[in-house]
Design a protein around this motif. Structure first.
Motif, short mmCIF file in Angstrom:
data_model
loop_
_atom_site.label_atom_id
_atom_site.label_comp_id
_atom_site.label_asym_id
_atom_site.label_seq_id
_atom_site.Cartn_x
_atom_site.Cartn_y
_atom_site.Cartn_z
N HIS A 1 0.85 -1.18 0.00
CA HIS A 1 0.00 0.00 0.00
C HIS A 1 0.89 1.24 0.00
O HIS A 1 2.12 1.13 -0.07
N HIS A 2 0.26 2.41 0.09
CA HIS A 2 1.00 3.66 -0.12
C HIS A 2 0.59 4.70 0.91
O HIS A 2 -0.58 4.80 1.30
N HIS A 3 1.58 5.47 1.38
CA HIS A 3 1.33 6.64 2.21
C HIS A 3 1.51 7.90 1.36
O HIS A 3 2.27 7.90 0.38
N GLU A 4 0.85 8.97 1.76
CA GLU A 4 0.92 10.22 0.99
C GLU A 4 2.28 10.91 1.14
O GLU A 4 2.67 11.70 0.27
N LEU A 5 2.97 10.64 2.24
CA LEU A 5 4.32 11.16 2.45
C LEU A 5 5.22 9.99 2.80
O LEU A 5 4.86 8.84 2.59
N SER B 1 1.22 -13.83 11.04
CA SER B 1 1.90 -12.62 10.52
C SER B 1 1.51 -12.37 9.07
O SER B 1 2.34 -12.11 8.21
N THR B 2 0.20 -12.44 8.81
CA THR B 2 -0.33 -12.24 7.46
C THR B 2 -0.77 -10.81 7.21
O THR B 2 -1.32 -10.51 6.15
N SER B 3 -0.53 -9.94 8.17
CA SER B 3 -0.92 -8.54 8.04
C SER B 3 0.31 -7.65 8.09
O SER B 3 1.33 -8.00 8.69
N ILE B 4 0.20 -6.49 7.46
CA ILE B 4 1.25 -5.48 7.53
C ILE B 4 0.65 -4.19 8.06
O ILE B 4 -0.38 -3.71 7.57
N VAL C 1 0.76 11.04 8.98
CA VAL C 1 0.05 10.85 10.25
C VAL C 1 -0.83 9.60 10.22
O VAL C 1 -1.64 9.37 11.12
N ALA C 2 -0.68 8.78 9.19
CA ALA C 2 -1.54 7.62 9.04
C ALA C 2 -0.91 6.35 9.59
O ALA C 2 0.29 6.10 9.42
N LEU C 3 -1.74 5.56 10.26
CA LEU C 3 -1.44 4.17 10.60
C LEU C 3 -2.30 3.35 9.66
O LEU C 3 -3.52 3.52 9.60
N GLN C 4 -1.67 2.45 8.89
CA GLN C 4 -2.37 1.77 7.80
C GLN C 4 -2.16 0.27 7.89
O GLN C 4 -1.06 -0.21 8.19
N HIS C 5 -3.21 -0.49 7.59
CA HIS C 5 -3.21 -1.94 7.77
C HIS C 5 -3.68 -2.64 6.50
O HIS C 5 -4.70 -2.26 5.91
N VAL D 1 -6.17 -3.47 1.44
CA VAL D 1 -6.10 -2.48 2.52
C VAL D 1 -7.35 -2.63 3.39
O VAL D 1 -8.47 -2.54 2.91
N GLN D 2 -7.13 -2.90 4.68
CA GLN D 2 -8.23 -3.09 5.62
C GLN D 2 -8.71 -1.77 6.21
O GLN D 2 -9.90 -1.54 6.35
N TRP D 3 -7.76 -0.93 6.59
CA TRP D 3 -8.13 0.36 7.15
C TRP D 3 -6.94 1.31 7.14
O TRP D 3 -5.80 0.88 7.01
N ARG D 4 -7.27 2.58 7.27
CA ARG D 4 -6.26 3.63 7.32
C ARG D 4 -6.77 4.67 8.32
O ARG D 4 -7.85 5.21 8.15
N ASP D 5 -5.98 4.94 9.37
CA ASP D 5 -6.45 5.80 10.46
C ASP D 5 -5.50 6.98 10.65
O ASP D 5 -4.30 6.80 10.90
N ARG D 6 -6.04 8.20 10.54
CA ARG D 6 -5.24 9.42 10.72
C ARG D 6 -5.67 10.20 11.96
O ARG D 6 -5.26 11.35 12.13
#
Length: 387
Positions: free
Chosen positions: A188-192, A204-207, A214-218, A231-236
């Motif tokens: 997946h990708h972060h904006e910065l 350990s099948t998740s990252i 400011v994002a925590l991403q799963h 992508v399961q979720w992205r939390d800012r």
């Protein structure tokens, strides 16, 4: 709260960016360094290069560094060997998978490469041997962090300065050898900048990754089929600044560090709302986290709870605030709490790298470093007093 002083200290030739003790040969540790060459020096060199056709052409700023191998014997820090590199080292991690592979060190570089070294020991010599150089991104992209998959020796996760979080997988011979063939898959990708990642969840099948956005991403990944990720979720909303450290405790509980100076315990169960269970301001950006001790074994395959009266002691590299020893515990009423139990503040600049020598002893030998003053310090802390 104890204020700790160093037992030994020394000044390095270049600024240290990371440190890691070898888990299976714990007397050895490696320090990576990062040197950004002055812009004037590079412009001068470029002006003399026949390939430069315009004085206005952008010159990519040069970075170089080194890997320095040390041996810790009692109170003595002994230099073993230095390997200079034409790239800066952003992170270095030893493999947890030694069977058939030896003592492998993966190195994240400033030139879009993932480099593997092997620690070789004989009766009369010890050396770091370059094993393979793998291009995983454009040369202008920095590999900011890496993590070995905890169960599979053929997978390494990486984060990049362009925001990508990717998996590097050996596709031939299942070995990180010189002629290894690897594939790179973006998860997946972060904006910065993507600063950090960790493998989580049953098997350990998740990252889980954190970025400067400011994002925590799963994401969930199908490692066997290499069919991409979901992508399961992205939390800012959990952090107030970039997410710089992720330390999983169970399949559903993680500790994070942030540029906002806080350490947090976050509940992130699948399909449920994420929320902060505990947090504490450590006085500086929390760049890296290590577990020093736990009063009972952690269970990454288990549900997201820690038993009452459980104690976990962590080492935090807190950038301009130095190093902190932090205790996390859960009271009988079910509430969680962080507490700083010791501080090491002899560093006069950014503490990016700290690690403890692997040992079953309560008295931990800790090496911490600081960037601009190039300082490396040995100090000790007895975790038995707080667990």
């Amino acid at each position: 709260m104890a204020a700790i002083t160093s037992i030994r200290s020394l000044t390095l030739d270049l600024p240290p960016s990371c440190i890691a003790f070898c888990p299976t040969l714990p007397q050895y540790f490696v320090v990576g360094t990062y040197f950004l060459h002055p812009e004037e020096e590079q412009q001068s060199a470029a002006a003399q290069d026949d390939e430069v056709t315009s004085a206005d052409e952008d010159v990519q700023q040069k970075r170089s560094g080194s890997l320095i191998l040390f041996r810790l014997e009692g109170d003595e820090i002994i230099h073993v060997v230095t390997k200079t590199t034409d790239f800066a080292v952003l992170e270095a991690q030893w493999t947890p998978h030694n069977e058939g592979l030896g003592y492998l060190l993966a190195v994240a570089t400033s030139t879009g490469q993932l480099v593997l070294y092997r620690l070789e020991t004989t009766s009369d010599s010890v050396d770091l041997i370059p094993l393979s150089l793998n291009v995983v991104a454009d040369p202008s992209v920095l590999v900011l962090s890496l993590a070995w998959h905890p169960k599979r020796a053929d997978i390494i996760g990486i984060t990049l300065s362009n925001g990508d979080v990717s998996l590097c997988t050996v596709t031939a011979a299942k070995s990180w050898s010189e002629d290894a063939s690897i594939s790179v898959m973006r998860v997946h990708h972060h904006e910065l900048e993507a600063w950090t990642l960790a493998f989580t969840g049953p098997g350990s099948t998740s990252i889980l990754s954190g970025g400067d956005d400011v994002a925590l991403q799963h994401s969930l990944v199908n490692f066997d089929e290499h069919e991409g990720s979901i992508v399961q979720w992205r939390d800012r909303k959990l952090h107030q600044a970039g997410v710089t450290a992720i330390l999983p405790l169970t399949s559903d509980l993680v500790v994070t560090g942030s540029y906002d100076d806080h350490i947090r315990l976050i509940a992130c169960s699948a399909g449920a709302r994420r929320y902060v269970l505990a947090e504490l301001n450590l006085g500086g950006g929390v760049w890296r986290l290590r577990i020093l001790a736990a009063s009972e074994s952690l269970n990454m395959e288990g549900v997201g709870t820690l038993s009452a009266s459980k104690r976990i002691v962590m080492l935090a590299s807190c950038m301009h605030a130095g190093a902190r020893v932090v205790r996390l515990h859960r009271d009988e009423d079910g509430s969680y709490k962080f507490e700083v139990v010791a501080v090491f503040e002899e560093h006069q600049s950014m503490n990016y790298g700290s690690d403890a020598r692997p040992s079953s002893s309560n008295k931990k030998s800790i090496i911490s470093t600081s960037f601009y003053d190039r300082l490396l310090c040995l100090w000790r802390f007895d975790v038995g007093s707080v667990t």
